[in-house]
Design an enzyme around this catalytic site. Structure first.
Site, PDB file in Angstrom:
ATOM      1  N   ARG A   1       0.881  -1.181   0.000  1.00  9.26           N
ATOM      2  CA  ARG A   1       0.000   0.000   0.000  1.00  9.26           C
ATOM      3  C   ARG A   1       0.912   1.222   0.000  1.00  9.26           C
ATOM      4  O   ARG A   1       1.426   1.616   1.039  1.00  9.26           O
ATOM      5  CB  ARG A   1      -0.934  -0.017   1.213  1.00  9.26           C
TER       6      ARG A   1
ATOM      7  N   CYS B   1     -16.503   0.843   0.421  1.00  9.77           N
ATOM      8  CA  CYS B   1     -15.307   0.024   0.728  1.00  9.77           C
ATOM      9  C   CYS B   1     -14.916   0.111   2.194  1.00  9.77           C
ATOM     10  O   CYS B   1     -14.224  -0.766   2.701  1.00  9.77           O
ATOM     11  CB  CYS B   1     -14.141   0.450  -0.154  1.00  9.77           C
TER      12      CYS B   1
ATOM     13  N   HIS C   1      -7.310   0.490  -6.567  1.00  5.90           N
ATOM     14  CA  HIS C   1      -7.480  -0.388  -5.402  1.00  5.90           C
ATOM     15  C   HIS C   1      -8.087  -1.721  -5.879  1.00  5.90           C
ATOM     16  O   HIS C   1      -9.247  -2.033  -5.611  1.00  5.90           O
ATOM     17  CB  HIS C   1      -8.408   0.301  -4.394  1.00  5.90           C
TER      18      HIS C   1
ATOM     19  N   GLN D   1      -9.921  -4.424  -3.574  1.00  3.48           N
ATOM     20  CA  GLN D   1     -11.244  -3.982  -3.123  1.00  3.48           C
ATOM     21  C   GLN D   1     -12.300  -4.334  -4.173  1.00  3.48           C
ATOM     22  O   GLN D   1     -13.389  -4.825  -3.862  1.00  3.48           O
ATOM     23  CB  GLN D   1     -11.236  -2.458  -2.885  1.00  3.48           C
TER      24      GLN D   1
ATOM     25  N   ASP E   1     -17.688   6.545  -1.487  1.00  5.44           N
ATOM     26  CA  ASP E   1     -16.473   6.404  -0.671  1.00  5.44           C
ATOM     27  C   ASP E   1     -16.214   7.779  -0.070  1.00  5.44           C
ATOM     28  O   ASP E   1     -16.857   8.772  -0.456  1.00  5.44           O
ATOM     29  CB  ASP E   1     -15.312   5.938  -1.577  1.00  5.44           C
TER      30      ASP E   1
ATOM     31  N   ARG F   1     -13.517  -9.388   1.183  1.00  2.52           N
ATOM     32  CA  ARG F   1     -12.086  -9.120   0.983  1.00  2.52           C
ATOM     33  C   ARG F   1     -11.295 -10.392   1.311  1.00  2.52           C
ATOM     34  O   ARG F   1     -10.362 -10.757   0.605  1.00  2.52           O
ATOM     35  CB  ARG F   1     -11.612  -7.977   1.903  1.00  2.52           C
TER      36      ARG F   1
HETATM   37  N1  NVA Z   1     -10.408   6.177  -1.248  1.00  2.00           N
HETATM   38  C1  NVA Z   1      -9.985   5.763   0.069  1.00  2.00           C
HETATM   39  C2  NVA Z   1     -10.122   4.296   0.199  1.00  2.00           C
HETATM   40  C3  NVA Z   1      -9.763   3.738   1.551  1.00  2.00           C
HETATM   41  C4  NVA Z   1      -9.851   2.243   1.591  1.00  2.00           C
HETATM   42  C5  NVA Z   1      -8.561   6.233   0.324  1.00  2.00           C
HETATM   43  O1  NVA Z   1      -7.729   6.138  -0.595  1.00  2.00           O
HETATM   44  O2  NVA Z   1      -8.281   6.693   1.417  1.00  2.00           O
HETATM   45  N1   CP Z   2     -11.347  -0.872   2.189  1.00  2.00           N
HETATM   46  C1   CP Z   2     -10.085  -0.848   2.637  1.00  2.00           C
HETATM   47  O1   CP Z   2      -9.102  -0.985   1.913  1.00  2.00           O
HETATM   48  O2   CP Z   2     -10.002  -0.667   3.989  1.00  2.00           O
HETATM   49  P1   CP Z   2      -8.673  -0.410   4.829  1.00  2.00           P
HETATM   50  O3   CP Z   2      -8.143   0.957   4.445  1.00  2.00           O
HETATM   51  O4   CP Z   2      -9.120  -0.473   6.248  1.00  2.00           O
HETATM   52  O5   CP Z   2      -7.675  -1.463   4.481  1.00  2.00           O
END
Ligand code: NVA
Ligand code: CP
Length: 316
Positions: free
Chosen positions: A107, A270, A134, A137, A229, A298
């Site tokens: 990540r 998500c 992502h 997801q 989201d 997931r």
């Molecule tokens: N769009 C959000 C998703 C978190 C799982 C982010 O990037 O923070």
């Molecule tokens: N949806 C998702 O990726 O959640 P986290 O940021 O908690 O991993």
């Protein structure tokens, strides 16, 4: 359909429609026969390393449990704990990890960083969220949609709000699987151009419609699935005030907006959600919400993904 073993997954566009069906079918099996697969320990001898430059709840725990359930190991690393934080290059990090583990899930802040990691690693690299995509997801999202609706092709999905990493990847997933997708977002918050092009390409075969508009009420019309989201993704915290001003109230998924979708429409997110911002309590806690099944999936879809990336197909 080609062998999936050894592949990187950075955007989801790496997978054909047939590949995705294979992942979803295996994910459903893992879900239904959880105990049986735990017993079989099909990933024993395999190790996953996870690198996090950003926080995570679901991705971190579900990958960890997925490896454990299937008999493998996982190592969770905050990027500040490894030499990456002191200037070691991503290239050298990739080369070193490749000598120890079988697969990396990363990540990273920046999509380019996960691409470099994949380029220099000799083992599969899975993007566990970047600023643009992502993919893991969206595999869970597709599993959830198929589970709830009994099919994928011919459905309509409405994305409401920020055209962010999850939206970009859903465009690709819907393109591949023949789900029509309408994105409603304000002018400066449209999906990524490159992701849109990938989605258009993905939809060449499925002939689905992809459209980006501004009107949230228009987008939810005839929708089978309503998705949103956060308006403030990780990395955008300094823009909080202006983002809330831009998105609210038009892009909040509340009962009024949800009721404009099809009667049996489902609500997806998500997570983590920001209740009172992109979604109200009554929607996320309401009967149309499937967010907890989505979060659970997931685990199952990532077990399928890991197995297909690490094993010969006959062994799973
Ligand atoms: N769009 C959000 C998703 C978190 C799982 C982010 O990037 O923070
Ligand atoms: N949806 C998702 O990726 O959640 P986290 O940021 O908690 O991993």
């Amino acid at each position: 359909m080609s062998q999936m073993k050894g592949r990187d997954i950075l955007t989801l566009a790496e997978f054909s429609r047939e590949d995705i069906i294979k992942i979803l079918d295996l994910a459903d099996r893992f879900k239904k026969e959880r105990k049986k697969f735990i017993y079989k320990k099909i990933l024993s001898t395999k190790t996953l390393a996870m690198i996090f430059q950003k926080p995570s709840t679901r991705t971190r725990v579900s990958f960890d449990v997925a490896m454990n359930d299937l008999g493998g190991n996982s190592i969770t690393l905050n990027s500040t704990e490894i030499q990456l934080s002191r200037g070691e290059t991503i290239e050298d990090t990739a080369r070193s990890f490749s000598r120890y583990v079988d697969v990396i899930m990363a990540r990273m802040q920046n999509h380019n960083e996960v691409s470099v990691l994949a380029k220099y690693a000799s083992i599969p690299v899975i993007n566990g969220l970047s600023d643009i995509y992502h993919p893991t997801q969206v595999l869970a999202d597709l599993q959830t949609i198929r589970e709830k609706k009994g099919k994928l092709e011919g459905l309509k999905l409405a994305w409401i709000g920020d055209g962010n990493n999850v939206c970009n990847t859903l465009l690709i997933g819907c393109g591949r699987m023949g789900i029509d997708m309408q994105v409603a977002s304000p002018p400066n918050y449209k999906p990524d151009r490159g992701a849109y092009e990938l989605a258009k390409k993905a939809s060449e075969k499925s002939m689905n419609n992809i459209e980006v508009i501004e009107d949230a009420k228009e987008a939810v019309k005839d929708a089978d699935i309503v998705v949103t989201d956060t308006f403030i993704s990780m990395g955008s915290d300094s823009q909080r005030t202006e983002r809330l001003k831009t998105f609210l109230p038009e892009y909040q998924v509340n009962s009024d907006l949800m009721n404009r979708a099809n009667k049996d429409a489902i609500f997806m997110h998500c997570l983590p959600s920001h209740r009172g911002e992109e979604v109200t309590d009554e929607v996320i806690d309401g009967t149309k919400s499937v967010v907890w099944d989505e979060a659970e999936n997931r685990l199952h879809s990532q077990k399928a993904l890991l197995s297909l990336l690490l094993l010969d197909e006959y062994s799973c």
